[in-house]
Design an enzyme around this catalytic site. Sequence first.
Site, PDB file in Angstrom:
ATOM      1  CD  GLN A 234      -1.825  -3.007  -3.763  1.00 18.94           C
ATOM      2  OE1 GLN A 234      -2.848  -2.467  -3.626  1.00 18.94           O
ATOM      3  NE2 GLN A 234      -1.073  -3.740  -3.330  1.00 18.94           N
ATOM      4  CG  HIS A 264       0.224   1.661  11.962  1.00 17.13           C
ATOM      5  ND1 HIS A 264       0.631   2.873  11.002  1.00 17.13           N
ATOM      6  CD2 HIS A 264      -0.405   0.799  10.947  1.00 17.13           C
ATOM      7  CE1 HIS A 264       0.263   2.306   9.907  1.00 17.13           C
ATOM      8  NE2 HIS A 264      -0.271   1.170   9.930  1.00 17.13           N
ATOM      9  CG  ASP A 308      -1.504  -6.840   1.527  1.00 14.82           C
ATOM     10  OD1 ASP A 308      -1.772  -7.084   0.331  1.00 14.82           O
ATOM     11  OD2 ASP A 308      -1.484  -6.037   2.289  1.00 14.82           O
ATOM     12  CG  ASP A 342     -10.011 -11.164  -1.299  1.00 13.18           C
ATOM     13  OD1 ASP A 342      -9.859 -10.112  -1.621  1.00 13.18           O
ATOM     14  OD2 ASP A 342     -11.086 -11.945  -0.983  1.00 13.18           O
ATOM     15  CB  ALA A 343      -9.291  -9.745   3.441  1.00 14.10           C
ATOM     16  CG  ASP A 360      -3.966  -1.450   8.467  1.00 14.05           C
ATOM     17  OD1 ASP A 360      -4.396  -0.468   8.158  1.00 14.05           O
ATOM     18  OD2 ASP A 360      -2.358  -1.440   8.529  1.00 14.05           O
TER      19      ASP A 360
END
Length: 507
Positions: A234, A264, A308, A342-343, A360
């Site tokens: 990204q 949050h 993440d 990767d989630a 999140d």
Amino acid sequence: MRKKILLSFAVFIAGLCSIIYELLISTTATYFLGDGVRQFSIIIGIYLFSMGLGAFFSKFLKDMPLRFFVHIEFLLGLIGGISVPLIFFLFVNVNTLTLQILCLVIIFIIGLLTGMEVPLLTFASNEVDFKNNLSNVLSLDYIGGLIATLLFPFVLLPFVGLFYSSLVFGILNILLGLVLNHVFLGKSIKTMVLGLVSIVILVVMVIFGGKLLKAWDHAIYKSPIVLNKQTPYQKIVVTKKQEDVRLYLNRVIQFSSLDEYRYHEPLVHVPLTIHENPKKVLILGGGENLASREVLKYKDIERIDVVDIDSTMFYLAKNDANFVTINENAAKSSKVNLIAQDAFTFLHTSTEKYDVIIADLPDPTNEAIARLYSKQFFILAKHKLNKDGLFVTQSGEVYFSNSVFSCINNTLQEVFSNVKPYHSYIPSFGDWGFILGSDLPINEKKRTPLPKDLKFLTDTQYQIGFEFPKDIKIQKTKLNTLDNPIILNYFIDDWNKWKTDLQSGTK
């Protein structure tokens, strides 16, 4: 022999550059217009169609194939080279529909010129006694395409960037034309001047590229940019204006330091106070560690795993002064385990069980993220919960993007026995939604006390969060699945609808 080798090299470079342009334009269009499947499909389709037209028209140029090939390289290099900078400029200055049309016009022209290359080189190869010319030309062209598909994700995108990659390969195209002119066309002065003018334009853009990108970034982000980094996953941009630090991922705001606590605190404290005794918490996304900052306010928490995909976010969370100040050194806590993965993959492979899982994650702006709101993803998350576990996910803007909010809610209801939405107003985002999921009844009135040092959430605000106005209701939607990531269409349709209204109201 030297001419044969040079012609073979020309075929290889032509194939390499043409695929690079197609990848660059498809990726840039996806960044700015969303829906990668749609953008790649349409752009590849137009590209192949125009290549076919180019191949057809090339038969009218076969009398002087090398001369026309050289001129095409100059034109292709110039148009391909400026394609991404031009799309950057158009993004700031035209509406979405115009940008889409112009992207297709650009790829049509590039495809048309690219389609002429292989036939012209095939005609030219006969002139230099290139045995089995068609099979050789095609094989070298395809090899160039293979190298391009490997260079793009592993080298160009993470280390060079879209802007400079198009300029560099445009220059390469033109250099190829100049070399062929020198060797085959008797150093034609007019042709050489044409090539030199084209290459000078691109070189100037390379030299001033930093200033052009800086001006473009400021036109987009408004506030001063203090960090601008492209990673393999990204584009990370951080802006700072006085006390307001903002994080953008691929141009989409992730938080403002002035009001991020309004996001949050509800995200974290609602599930952690409803669960009777949370010990292990999993945070999916949240690499900046603002969610883990809130979880650390519970002294009985024993372990926090933060997953993440981009390790750069973890580096910033631990080392960047702005991030460290905002997350209060949460990333360095001994209770926090940072996992760069990767989630979806993590949930599939992990054997750990958690009391609370907090998703999140960014909004579903592309297919890669849309799958993180799929039924299959929620099933994986459920399997990683203890029997009394709670799952919560951020769910987007509840009014302007109600279809997305409703789709997430409806998809979760297919996975969990009990689902409960709530919301919080965040000035930087809007009226933001969250959704709880559990196989046990969810009773928000039966909970443990909130931590004392919160900035926003009070007992009253906590209860208000579960109440919605009459004009915000859960719609009937399709379920979001891996096979049919419908949430992406909902997201694009919702925001395009409101964006159009806002644009028409300001002109």
